[in-house]
Design a protein around this motif. Structure first.
Motif, PDB file in Angstrom:
ATOM      1  N   PHE A  59       0.819  -1.210   0.000  1.00 22.73           N
ATOM      2  CA  PHE A  59       0.000   0.000   0.000  1.00 22.73           C
ATOM      3  C   PHE A  59       0.856   1.265   0.000  1.00 22.73           C
ATOM      4  CE2 PHE A  59      -2.912  -3.265   1.186  1.00 22.73           C
ATOM      5  CZ  PHE A  59      -4.143  -2.856   0.705  1.00 22.73           C
ATOM      6  N   GLY A  60       2.076   1.141  -0.515  1.00 24.59           N
ATOM      7  CA  GLY A  60       2.924   2.308  -0.704  1.00 24.59           C
ATOM      8  C   GLY A  60       3.534   2.868   0.559  1.00 24.59           C
ATOM      9  N   LEU A  61       3.567   2.079   1.646  1.00 20.61           N
ATOM     10  CA  LEU A  61       4.133   2.541   2.898  1.00 20.61           C
ATOM     11  C   LEU A  61       5.454   1.829   3.175  1.00 20.61           C
ATOM     12  CD1 LEU A  61       0.904   2.514   5.116  1.00 20.61           C
ATOM     13  CD2 LEU A  61       1.887   4.449   3.866  1.00 20.61           C
ATOM     14  N   ASP A  62       6.374   2.527   3.811  1.00 20.26           N
ATOM     15  CA  ASP A  62       7.668   1.938   4.135  1.00 20.26           C
ATOM     16  C   ASP A  62       7.617   1.087   5.390  1.00 20.26           C
ATOM     17  OD1 ASP A  62       8.929   3.140   1.951  1.00 20.26           O
ATOM     18  OD2 ASP A  62       9.319   4.983   3.081  1.00 20.26           O
ATOM     19  N   GLU A  63       6.734   1.462   6.329  1.00 20.66           N
ATOM     20  CA  GLU A  63       6.660   0.742   7.596  1.00 20.66           C
ATOM     21  C   GLU A  63       5.217   0.457   7.990  1.00 20.66           C
ATOM     22  OE1 GLU A  63       8.705   2.648  10.761  1.00 20.66           O
ATOM     23  OE2 GLU A  63      10.699   2.270   9.922  1.00 20.66           O
ATOM     24  N   HIS A  64       5.060  -0.645   8.683  1.00 20.47           N
ATOM     25  CA  HIS A  64       3.771  -1.031   9.253  1.00 20.47           C
ATOM     26  C   HIS A  64       3.545  -0.226  10.532  1.00 20.47           C
ATOM     27  CE1 HIS A  64       0.425  -3.764   9.858  1.00 20.47           C
ATOM     28  NE2 HIS A  64       0.885  -4.200  11.013  1.00 20.47           N
ATOM     29  N   PRO A  65       2.372   0.369  10.732  1.00 20.19           N
ATOM     30  CA  PRO A  65       2.127   1.157  11.952  1.00 20.19           C
ATOM     31  C   PRO A  65       2.259   0.308  13.214  1.00 20.19           C
ATOM     32  CG  PRO A  65       0.421   1.565  10.305  1.00 20.19           C
ATOM     33  CD  PRO A  65       1.214   0.393   9.821  1.00 20.19           C
ATOM     34  N   ASP A  66       2.624   0.958  14.322  1.00 19.57           N
ATOM     35  CA  ASP A  66       2.745   0.245  15.578  1.00 19.57           C
ATOM     36  C   ASP A  66       1.361  -0.007  16.185  1.00 19.57           C
ATOM     37  OD1 ASP A  66       1.894   2.639  16.744  1.00 19.57           O
ATOM     38  OD2 ASP A  66       3.917   3.229  17.327  1.00 19.57           O
ATOM     39  N   TYR A  67       1.335  -0.721  17.321  1.00 18.83           N
ATOM     40  CA  TYR A  67       0.076  -1.121  17.945  1.00 18.83           C
ATOM     41  C   TYR A  67      -0.825   0.068  18.254  1.00 18.83           C
ATOM     42  CZ  TYR A  67      -0.741  -6.031  19.054  1.00 18.83           C
ATOM     43  OH  TYR A  67      -1.102  -7.344  18.986  1.00 18.83           O
ATOM     44  N   ALA A  68      -0.255   1.059  18.926  1.00 18.82           N
ATOM     45  CA  ALA A  68      -1.085   2.190  19.352  1.00 18.82           C
ATOM     46  C   ALA A  68      -1.722   2.878  18.159  1.00 18.82           C
ATOM     47  CB  ALA A  68      -0.245   3.177  20.155  1.00 18.82           C
ATOM     48  N   SER A  69      -0.954   3.067  17.104  1.00 16.68           N
ATOM     49  CA  SER A  69      -1.482   3.727  15.902  1.00 16.68           C
ATOM     50  C   SER A  69      -2.563   2.894  15.246  1.00 16.68           C
ATOM     51  CB  SER A  69      -0.348   3.994  14.907  1.00 16.68           C
ATOM     52  OG  SER A  69       0.621   4.855  15.458  1.00 16.68           O
ATOM     53  N   ARG A  70      -2.341   1.578  15.148  1.00 17.80           N
ATOM     54  CA  ARG A  70      -3.312   0.706  14.487  1.00 17.80           C
ATOM     55  C   ARG A  70      -4.626   0.659  15.242  1.00 17.80           C
ATOM     56  NH1 ARG A  70       0.810  -3.461  14.352  1.00 17.80           N
ATOM     57  NH2 ARG A  70      -0.703  -5.037  14.980  1.00 17.80           N
ATOM     58  N   TYR A  71      -4.569   0.566  16.558  1.00 13.48           N
ATOM     59  CA  TYR A  71      -5.807   0.453  17.325  1.00 13.48           C
ATOM     60  C   TYR A  71      -6.511   1.795  17.486  1.00 13.48           C
ATOM     61  CZ  TYR A  71      -5.461  -4.480  18.143  1.00 13.48           C
ATOM     62  OH  TYR A  71      -5.443  -5.836  17.950  1.00 13.48           O
ATOM     63  N   GLY A  72      -5.746   2.887  17.547  1.00 13.93           N
ATOM     64  CA  GLY A  72      -6.383   4.205  17.548  1.00 13.93           C
ATOM     65  C   GLY A  72      -7.104   4.458  16.241  1.00 13.93           C
TER      66      GLY A  72
END
Length: 444
Positions: free
Chosen positions: A137-150
């Protein structure tokens, strides 16, 4: 009415995690995972047995080591739309990521499935732990837990807001007055939050069940909290009876703390029953299945999924488990953290940890039809689940459960003898959510 068990079906296709040898079974078509007729047959068999739902899992990243079913499978909403036209009552639950979708598009797709099926759609909202998805999806990194759940919490709330764009009586379609739409019944969301800015309105109306049912699979603290806030169905890990009791009580307690009725969240544990004519035959078959599926290289690759798809084959197998804690935060953190802790406590090698990924564990739901029915009743009465998400390797094994176990549950008053409703909400005993813009009373 006394509590009754809910049943869902989770098709394996040619074999998911821990089902490495399933594709070799002569009873399983080698194209099952991409054959819509396979899913239609499964759904119709489950509907004939009065199951609540068909559940389709999904992910959006693979490499060549992934489970065979994952390598080549149909997109859930496309698949379920086809299944909807061949069924009448069974719910249709599809998995979709809140991390790698946009609320407007996903709201529209699930609303479409809900209308196509007459009010039988459900969304299993996941945050995605396959870190490689980011690169798709054109991103360099997978979001961390807090970002994903927020993001997930806001995503669900925005989606539910979009599903209310039209009040239920927005379309009078009055030819004499030349009024198709009552514009006062159409509402833009105009949402602006931390993660999303969505104007709306959505260009599709509500279904007979109001909104698709929200499912979630919360295991971590963040996952459990999200489930308690927004989920109406949960796919729970199961484990031992005591572990299932703890999870069940915790989710119900959290749900009440958020001001929600705990009866309006249905917890499904995973179940892979092995049913045979006798307990001995079932136990023997359970061991045979394990031997068929115990592929070390696949187990080693499966271990890597929780650690950002890490390739553990670069390490010495008989050396201590490597230091990979830094990979857990953006992967499957809960499972990864447990693996690391167990490896340290027991001083395990990499080989021993990989073997434990697919270690033989006897299912509590193994035995003759009566034994399996007895165990299901015991667990249900002990407060471990509201329903079971069932997985069967073959059509024959599904039929053994349907013909042998289901009638016993029905005789004991634990499972329905007819569908209560035409919608997924109705059959789960969930209320129809009132449209937030309507002045009328909530539907029941």
């Amino acid at each position: 009415m006394s509590r009754r068990i809910h049943l869902a079906l989770h098709p394996y296709g040619i074999g998911g995690p821990g089902q490495h040898g399933l594709w070799k079974d002569p009873r399983v078509a080698k194209n099952a995972s991409i054959d819509v007729n396979y899913y239609i047959r499964q759904a119709q068999a489950a509907e004939h047995a009065l199951f609540d739902a068909l559940f389709i899992v999904d992910s959006q990243f693979i490499n060549a080591t992934y489970p065979h079913h994952y390598l080549n499978r149909l997109e859930p909403l496309t698949l379920l739309s086809a299944v909807a036209t061949h069924t009448r009552h069974i719910g249709l639950v599809g998995t979709a990521s809140s991390t790698y979708n946009a609320p407007f598009n996903l709201a529209r797709r699930f609303a479409s499935l809900d209308l196509i099926s007459g009010g039988r759609a459900g969304w299993n909202a996941v945050t995605s732990f396959d870190t490689g998805t980011a690169r798709n999806f054109g991103l360099d990194e997978h979001p961390d837990y807090a970002s994903r759940y927020g993001r997930a919490l806001e995503f669900v709330q925005v989606t539910q807001g979009l599903w209310d764009s039209y009040e239920d009586d927005a379309f009078p379609a009055d030819v004499e007055r030349n009024v198709f739409l009552d514009p006062s019944k159409l509402h833009a969301l105009n949402h602006e939050g931390e993660h999303f800015k969505v104007a709306g309105p959505l260009n599709i109306s509500r279904s007979p069940q109001g909104q698709p049912v929200i499912f979630q699979a919360g295991v971590s603290e963040e996952g459990r909290d999200l489930a308690a806030r927004v989920a109406e169905g949960i796919y729970a890990p199961g484990g031992s009876l005591e572990e299932a009791q703890e999870y069940y009580a915790d989710i119900k307690r959290r749900t009440a703390a958020y001001g929600r009725d705990p009866e309006h969240i249905k917890i499904f544990i995973h179940g892979g029953p092995v049913v045979a004519a006798t307990d001995e035959a079932a136990r023997r078959r359970e061991r045979e299945i394990f031997e068929e599926d115990n592929d070390f290289d696949r187990n080693l690759a499966l271990l890597g999924r929780s650690f950002c798809a890490y390739d553990f084959s670069v390490h010495e197998l008989d050396a201590p488990f490597p230091e990979v804690a830094h990979l857990a935060e953006k992967g499957g953190r809960t499972n990864a953290t447990q693996i690391i802790a167990r490896a340290k406590e027991q001083n395990l090698t990499l080989r021993e940890v990989a073997d434990s990924v697919n270690q033989f564990r006897r299912s509590p739901f193994t035995g003759s039809p009566r034994t399996v029915a007895d165990t299901i009743e015991q667990w249900f009465e002990a407060g471990t689940f509201d329903g079971i998400n069932l997985a069967f390797r073959t059509d024959d094994e599904l039929e053994l459960f349907i013909d042998g176990v289901v009638p016993l549950l029905q005789k004991r008053g634990l499972f329905r003898t007819a569908y209560e409703a035409d919608t997924l909400r109705g059959n789960l005993g969930l209320p129809v959510p009132a449209n937030r813009y309507s002045r009328g009373p909530a539907s029941a």
